[in-house]
Design a protein around this motif. Structure first.
Motif, PDB file in Angstrom:
ATOM      1  N   THR A  79      31.233  30.179  73.110  1.00  0.00           N
ATOM      2  CA  THR A  79      31.295  30.987  71.892  1.00  0.00           C
ATOM      3  C   THR A  79      32.730  31.165  71.416  1.00  0.00           C
ATOM      4  N   THR A  80      33.622  30.281  71.842  1.00  0.00           N
ATOM      5  CA  THR A  80      35.021  30.362  71.449  1.00  0.00           C
ATOM      6  C   THR A  80      35.385  29.190  70.535  1.00  0.00           C
ATOM      7  N   CYS A  90      32.383  26.151  66.273  1.00  0.00           N
ATOM      8  CA  CYS A  90      32.999  27.467  66.110  1.00  0.00           C
ATOM      9  C   CYS A  90      34.391  27.275  65.524  1.00  0.00           C
ATOM     10  N   GLY A  93      36.311  32.561  63.940  1.00  0.00           N
ATOM     11  CA  GLY A  93      35.154  33.100  64.647  1.00  0.00           C
ATOM     12  C   GLY A  93      33.833  32.825  63.967  1.00  0.00           C
ATOM     13  N   THR A  94      33.852  32.110  62.852  1.00  0.00           N
ATOM     14  CA  THR A  94      32.598  31.747  62.187  1.00  0.00           C
ATOM     15  C   THR A  94      32.194  30.347  62.638  1.00  0.00           C
TER      16      THR A  94
END
Length: 71
Positions: A16-17, A46, A50-51
């Motif tokens: 998630t980075t 990603c 952060g989107t």
């Protein structure tokens, strides 16, 4: 993460980075290119803010053109 793209479902993600990817698998009868034998997955990445990028949808597999009569 973005919503599932057209004709595909979420399969997995690498994290998630920044630069992580999410993979979506095309539904039966669909590929990322619309060509038989084309990629059966599409991805989202990603971004730095952060989107997640918007994944391309999957297209129905084309059966090709119909040959002209007598061919």
């Amino acid at each position: 993460m973005p919503a599932n793209p057209a004709n595909a479902t979420y399969t997995s993600r690498t994290g998630t980075t920044f630069t992580s990817t999410a993979t979506y698998t095309c539904a039966t009868g669909y590929t990322a290119t619309g060509l038989a034998g084309g990629a059966g997955t599409t991805t989202s990445t990603c971004q730095a803010g952060g989107t997640w990028s918007t994944p391309a949808g999957c297209l129905p597999v084309s059966r090709g053109s119909i040959p002209a009569a007598g061919q």
